[in-house]
Design a protein around this motif. Structure first.
Motif, PDB file in Angstrom:
ATOM      1  N   PHE A  39       0.862  -1.173   0.000  1.00 35.97           N
ATOM      2  CA  PHE A  39       0.000   0.000   0.000  1.00 35.97           C
ATOM      3  C   PHE A  39       0.900   1.224   0.000  1.00 35.97           C
ATOM      4  O   PHE A  39       1.985   1.203   0.577  1.00 35.97           O
ATOM      5  N   ILE A  52      -5.777   2.403   4.589  1.00 42.05           N
ATOM      6  CA  ILE A  52      -4.727   1.387   4.779  1.00 42.05           C
ATOM      7  C   ILE A  52      -4.832   0.804   6.186  1.00 42.05           C
ATOM      8  O   ILE A  52      -4.764  -0.417   6.375  1.00 42.05           O
ATOM      9  N   GLU A  55      -7.716  -1.555   6.301  1.00 39.23           N
ATOM     10  CA  GLU A  55      -7.398  -2.810   5.608  1.00 39.23           C
ATOM     11  C   GLU A  55      -6.520  -3.709   6.478  1.00 39.23           C
ATOM     12  O   GLU A  55      -6.728  -4.923   6.551  1.00 39.23           O
TER      13      GLU A  55
END
Length: 66
Positions: A39, A52, A55
């Motif tokens: 990322f 991010i 996630e």
């Protein structure tokens, strides 16, 4: 810029994650089960950094041991 510290904490708690900050960008690299996952965001893009973090905590890259 507010979320970069939170991202650092999330990454520091996981052995399979490497956080790099260079040239105005943050890069999160995952090894192991999710490799090669990565990322990237500009260091001051809080919205992307929050995605991010989400996630890593709750998405497909979430640690199974939490």
């Amino acid at each position: 810029m507010k979320q970069i510290g939170n991202l650092a904490i999330v990454c520091a708690r996981r052995k399979d994650v490497t956080l790099r900050i260079e040239q105005g960008r943050v890069m999160v690299l995952l090894s192991g089960t999710y490799a090669p996952a990565a990322f990237s965001a500009y260091w001051d893009n809080d919205e992307t950094i929050l995605s991010i973090i989400h996630e890593l905590n709750f998405g497909r890259c979430a640690s199974k041991s939490q």
